[in-house]
Motif scaffolding. Structure first.
Motif, PDB file in Angstrom:
ATOM      1  N   VAL A 283       0.967  -1.208   0.273  1.00 24.91           N
ATOM      2  CA  VAL A 283       0.188  -0.025  -0.085  1.00 24.91           C
ATOM      3  C   VAL A 283       0.940   1.294  -0.017  1.00 24.91           C
ATOM      4  CG1 VAL A 283      -1.561   1.149   1.292  1.00 24.91           C
ATOM      5  CG2 VAL A 283      -1.834  -1.069   1.170  1.00 24.91           C
ATOM      6  N   PRO A 284       0.681   2.230  -0.983  1.00 21.66           N
ATOM      7  CA  PRO A 284       1.461   3.425  -0.969  1.00 21.66           C
ATOM      8  C   PRO A 284       1.390   4.175   0.461  1.00 21.66           C
ATOM      9  CG  PRO A 284       0.154   3.519  -2.892  1.00 21.66           C
ATOM     10  CD  PRO A 284      -0.375   2.208  -1.787  1.00 21.66           C
ATOM     11  N   ALA A 288      -1.734   4.646   3.074  1.00 22.57           N
ATOM     12  CA  ALA A 288      -1.727   4.333   4.562  1.00 22.57           C
ATOM     13  C   ALA A 288      -1.980   5.312   5.489  1.00 22.57           C
ATOM     14  CB  ALA A 288      -0.525   3.450   4.764  1.00 22.57           C
ATOM     15  N   ALA A 289      -1.486   6.544   5.236  1.00 20.03           N
ATOM     16  CA  ALA A 289      -1.506   7.562   5.976  1.00 20.03           C
ATOM     17  C   ALA A 289      -2.710   8.264   5.912  1.00 20.03           C
ATOM     18  CB  ALA A 289      -0.289   8.688   5.649  1.00 20.03           C
ATOM     19  N   LEU A 290      -3.146   8.578   4.845  1.00 19.42           N
ATOM     20  CA  LEU A 290      -4.487   9.489   4.588  1.00 19.42           C
ATOM     21  C   LEU A 290      -5.661   8.522   4.335  1.00 19.42           C
ATOM     22  CD1 LEU A 290      -2.909  11.964   1.930  1.00 19.42           C
ATOM     23  CD2 LEU A 290      -3.296  12.223   4.435  1.00 19.42           C
ATOM     24  N   GLY A 291      -5.409   7.221   4.161  1.00 17.57           N
ATOM     25  CA  GLY A 291      -6.814   6.401   4.044  1.00 17.57           C
ATOM     26  C   GLY A 291      -6.940   6.462   2.357  1.00 17.57           C
ATOM     27  N   PRO A 308      -8.019   2.206   6.294  1.00 18.95           N
ATOM     28  CA  PRO A 308      -8.315   3.500   7.104  1.00 18.95           C
ATOM     29  C   PRO A 308      -7.021   4.320   7.508  1.00 18.95           C
ATOM     30  CG  PRO A 308      -8.899   1.470   8.243  1.00 18.95           C
ATOM     31  CD  PRO A 308      -8.309   1.012   7.044  1.00 18.95           C
ATOM     32  N   SER A 309      -7.217   5.498   7.481  1.00 19.82           N
ATOM     33  CA  SER A 309      -6.058   6.327   7.835  1.00 19.82           C
ATOM     34  C   SER A 309      -5.076   6.062   8.683  1.00 19.82           C
ATOM     35  CB  SER A 309      -6.370   8.039   7.801  1.00 19.82           C
ATOM     36  OG  SER A 309      -7.179   8.285   9.113  1.00 19.82           O
ATOM     37  N   GLY A 310      -3.907   6.126   8.766  1.00 23.46           N
ATOM     38  CA  GLY A 310      -2.965   5.745   9.857  1.00 23.46           C
ATOM     39  C   GLY A 310      -2.593   4.163   9.753  1.00 23.46           C
ATOM     40  N   THR A 311      -2.920   3.513   8.577  1.00 22.89           N
ATOM     41  CA  THR A 311      -2.803   2.043   8.835  1.00 22.89           C
ATOM     42  C   THR A 311      -1.267   1.669   8.839  1.00 22.89           C
ATOM     43  OG1 THR A 311      -4.839   1.582   7.558  1.00 22.89           O
ATOM     44  CG2 THR A 311      -3.195  -0.115   7.419  1.00 22.89           C
ATOM     45  N   PRO A 312      -0.726   0.944   9.900  1.00 25.57           N
ATOM     46  CA  PRO A 312       0.666   0.546  10.084  1.00 25.57           C
ATOM     47  C   PRO A 312       0.893  -0.584   9.043  1.00 25.57           C
ATOM     48  CG  PRO A 312      -0.582  -0.225  11.833  1.00 25.57           C
ATOM     49  CD  PRO A 312      -1.516   0.463  11.047  1.00 25.57           C
ATOM     50  N   SER A 313       2.198  -0.682   8.811  1.00 29.32           N
ATOM     51  CA  SER A 313       2.551  -2.103   7.873  1.00 29.32           C
ATOM     52  C   SER A 313       2.363  -3.103   8.909  1.00 29.32           C
ATOM     53  CB  SER A 313       4.093  -1.621   7.685  1.00 29.32           C
ATOM     54  OG  SER A 313       4.629  -2.621   6.794  1.00 29.32           O
ATOM     55  N   GLN A 335     -10.234 -15.157   4.003  1.00 31.03           N
ATOM     56  CA  GLN A 335      -8.913 -14.540   3.115  1.00 31.03           C
ATOM     57  C   GLN A 335      -8.417 -13.554   4.094  1.00 31.03           C
ATOM     58  OE1 GLN A 335      -9.326 -13.519  -0.946  1.00 31.03           O
ATOM     59  NE2 GLN A 335      -7.542 -12.350  -1.001  1.00 31.03           N
ATOM     60  N   ILE A 336      -7.078 -13.684   4.517  1.00 28.08           N
ATOM     61  CA  ILE A 336      -6.507 -12.647   5.306  1.00 28.08           C
ATOM     62  C   ILE A 336      -5.598 -12.013   4.360  1.00 28.08           C
ATOM     63  CG2 ILE A 336      -4.738 -12.414   7.322  1.00 28.08           C
ATOM     64  CD1 ILE A 336      -5.769 -15.162   8.173  1.00 28.08           C
ATOM     65  N   VAL A 337      -5.904 -10.745   4.406  1.00 29.57           N
ATOM     66  CA  VAL A 337      -4.978  -9.647   3.862  1.00 29.57           C
ATOM     67  C   VAL A 337      -3.792  -9.165   4.570  1.00 29.57           C
ATOM     68  CG1 VAL A 337      -5.211  -7.649   2.099  1.00 29.57           C
ATOM     69  CG2 VAL A 337      -6.767  -9.647   2.002  1.00 29.57           C
ATOM     70  N   ILE A 338      -2.650  -8.903   4.323  1.00 31.11           N
ATOM     71  CA  ILE A 338      -1.704  -8.462   5.052  1.00 31.11           C
ATOM     72  C   ILE A 338      -1.268  -7.007   4.273  1.00 31.11           C
ATOM     73  CG2 ILE A 338       0.452  -8.616   6.287  1.00 31.11           C
ATOM     74  CD1 ILE A 338       0.128 -11.751   6.365  1.00 31.11           C
ATOM     75  N   VAL A 339      -1.188  -6.272   4.900  1.00 32.42           N
ATOM     76  CA  VAL A 339      -0.984  -4.958   4.313  1.00 32.42           C
ATOM     77  C   VAL A 339       0.519  -4.386   4.572  1.00 32.42           C
ATOM     78  CG1 VAL A 339      -1.112  -2.085   4.102  1.00 32.42           C
ATOM     79  CG2 VAL A 339      -3.153  -3.984   4.033  1.00 32.42           C
ATOM     80  N   ASN A 340       1.461  -4.156   3.648  1.00 30.83           N
ATOM     81  CA  ASN A 340       2.733  -3.896   3.679  1.00 30.83           C
ATOM     82  C   ASN A 340       2.910  -2.137   3.014  1.00 30.83           C
ATOM     83  OD1 ASN A 340       3.574  -6.148   4.558  1.00 30.83           O
ATOM     84  ND2 ASN A 340       3.853  -7.109   2.577  1.00 30.83           N
ATOM     85  N   VAL A 341       3.169  -1.287   4.178  1.00 31.07           N
ATOM     86  CA  VAL A 341       3.043  -0.075   3.626  1.00 31.07           C
ATOM     87  C   VAL A 341       4.571   0.061   2.699  1.00 31.07           C
ATOM     88  CG1 VAL A 341       3.506   2.372   4.439  1.00 31.07           C
ATOM     89  CG2 VAL A 341       1.975   0.913   5.790  1.00 31.07           C
ATOM     90  N   ASP A 342       4.422   0.878   1.434  1.00 30.57           N
ATOM     91  CA  ASP A 342       5.383   0.959   0.793  1.00 30.57           C
ATOM     92  C   ASP A 342       5.896   2.444   0.823  1.00 30.57           C
ATOM     93  OD1 ASP A 342       7.307   0.927  -1.419  1.00 30.57           O
ATOM     94  OD2 ASP A 342       5.808   1.072  -2.786  1.00 30.57           O
ATOM     95  N   VAL A 343       7.192   2.536   1.633  1.00 29.02           N
ATOM     96  CA  VAL A 343       7.840   3.734   1.727  1.00 29.02           C
ATOM     97  C   VAL A 343       8.708   4.081   0.772  1.00 29.02           C
ATOM     98  CG1 VAL A 343       9.437   5.162   3.198  1.00 29.02           C
ATOM     99  CG2 VAL A 343       7.683   3.213   4.199  1.00 29.02           C
TER     100      VAL A 343
END
Length: 368
Positions: A283-284, A288-291, A308-313, A335-343
């Motif tokens: 996730v960009p 992740a920061a703004l939602g 949601p805004s503020g989603t952590p990696s 289905q389990i979706v794991i979000v990785n924040v793309d810095v």
């Protein structure tokens, strides 16, 4: 005068075990006491005596070593136990007197003693099982699928209905047992023994003319198309048993079973954990920061996932009912979706300035 056991069986000293057994069977059949014309109790006993020595590896070695003195080398007393005959005196109490005739089956006892093993009926033989492998994809394993396969297997001959006889009726009564399937013999004039007829193997009849299609076997090799229903929820490596779809049995016996081992191909982006599916998405940083929303691939198709805004990696989102179907119950896994924040690692001058301003705002907030 010592007996030449090889000569009695019509063999030379280099004869193999198979040749010894074959010679004994031929001569025993020819000289059986109940055989009209050629039957001889004395000759039958002599043939058996020779077979008892030559069919036993240890006894044969002793006989070959001592030659004509074999009888004198048989242990204490110089007795040859193979020339003593049978002592049935212990059975006299059953019927009273030495001339009593007992009507019970000693066939297995004598068959085992003679070294042939019990002569058994040509029993129906269940067909053998067949094992095959099949490959399906992840979606097919989740929802189930029908597949057809072609296999070469033994089937019952249709022309003779599995009997092996021409048109299924070309049989003749066994002449050896007169169609009874049993042979009743008198051993040494005292005991009556009942055994399965060695010619027809207890069937009472012989094939008079073989079926031209199966050559008397009752089964033929043929390609068969079989439909397989693969259930929803099946896992990699599990097997499906199709009863009676294996090789056909002989003499009207039941067919074997078909075992289908299922292999599920890996699908990129999905990892199966029981009935759950695990996926990972980048996730960009701004999302992740703004939602915002991202598009997620499921085995049902694509869906939108709200971030949601503020989603952590490393945040996990659960999509209920989007996993694999339960094999033994209703419903589906998750289905389990794991979000990785793309810095971002490379920033433009403007992007850098904006982030620096944002960082100053965070610093101001930290003072309060």
């Amino acid at each position: 005068m010592p007996k030449d056991y090889y000569k009695i069986l019509g063999l030379n000293k280099s004869a193999s075990e198979a040749e010894i057994k074959k010679a004994f069977r031929k001569l025993a059949h020819q000289h059986h006491p109940d055989k009209n014309g050629s039957g001889s109790a004395e000759k039958f006993k002599e043939i058996n005596e020779a077979y008892q020595v030559l069919s036993n590896k240890e006894k044969r070695q002793q006989y070959d070593q001592f030659g004509t003195t074999f009888e004198g080398a048989q242990g204490a007393g110089g007795q040859n136990p193979f020339a003593q005959g049978f002592d049935f005196s212990g059975f006299q109490g059953f019927g009273g007197g030495q001339n009593a005739n007992f009507d019970f089956d000693l066939g297995d006892i004598f068959d085992n003693f003679f070294g042939n093993g019990p002569v058994r009926k040509n029993r129906s033989s269940r067909g053998s099982n067949i094992e095959v492998d099949i490959e399906i994809n992840l979606k097919e394993s989740a929802f189930g699928v029908s597949r057809s396969i072609s296999i070469r297997k033994q089937i019952t001959c249709n022309l003779c209905s599995g009997t092996g006889a021409k048109n299924g009726v070309a049989f003749a009564s066994c002449q050896t047992c007169d169609g009874t399937g049993q042979i009743i013999s008198t051993v040494f004039g005292t005991f009556r023994t009942q055994s399965v007829c060695p010619e027809c193997r207890g069937q009472g009849q012989m094939i008079k003319e073989k079926c031209p299609t199966c050559n008397g076997q009752g089964i033929i090799l043929e390609t068969s198309d079989i439909k397989i229903e693969i259930p929803a929820g099946i896992n990699d490596g599990q097997s499906i048993r199709l009863s009676g779809q294996g090789n056909a049995g002989k003499n009207s016996a039941s067919s074997g079973d078909l075992y289908v081992t299922v292999h599920v191909k890996d699908e990129r982006g999905f990892v199966r954990d029981g009935d759950d599916l695990i996926t990972e998405y980048d996730v960009p940083f701004t999302t992740a920061a703004l939602g915002g929303q991202i598009e997620i691939k499921t085995i049902d198709g694509k869906v939108k996932l709200k971030i949601p805004s503020g989603t952590p990696s490393g945040k996990k989102f659960i999509l209920s009912g989007k996993g694999i179907s339960h094999l033994k119950s209703r419903g589906r896994g998750e289905q389990i979706v794991i979000v990785n924040v793309d810095v971002p690692t490379r920033l433009t001058k403007k992007q850098k300035q904006l982030l620096e301003e944002l960082d100053k705002e965070f610093e101001k907030k930290s003072w309060f």
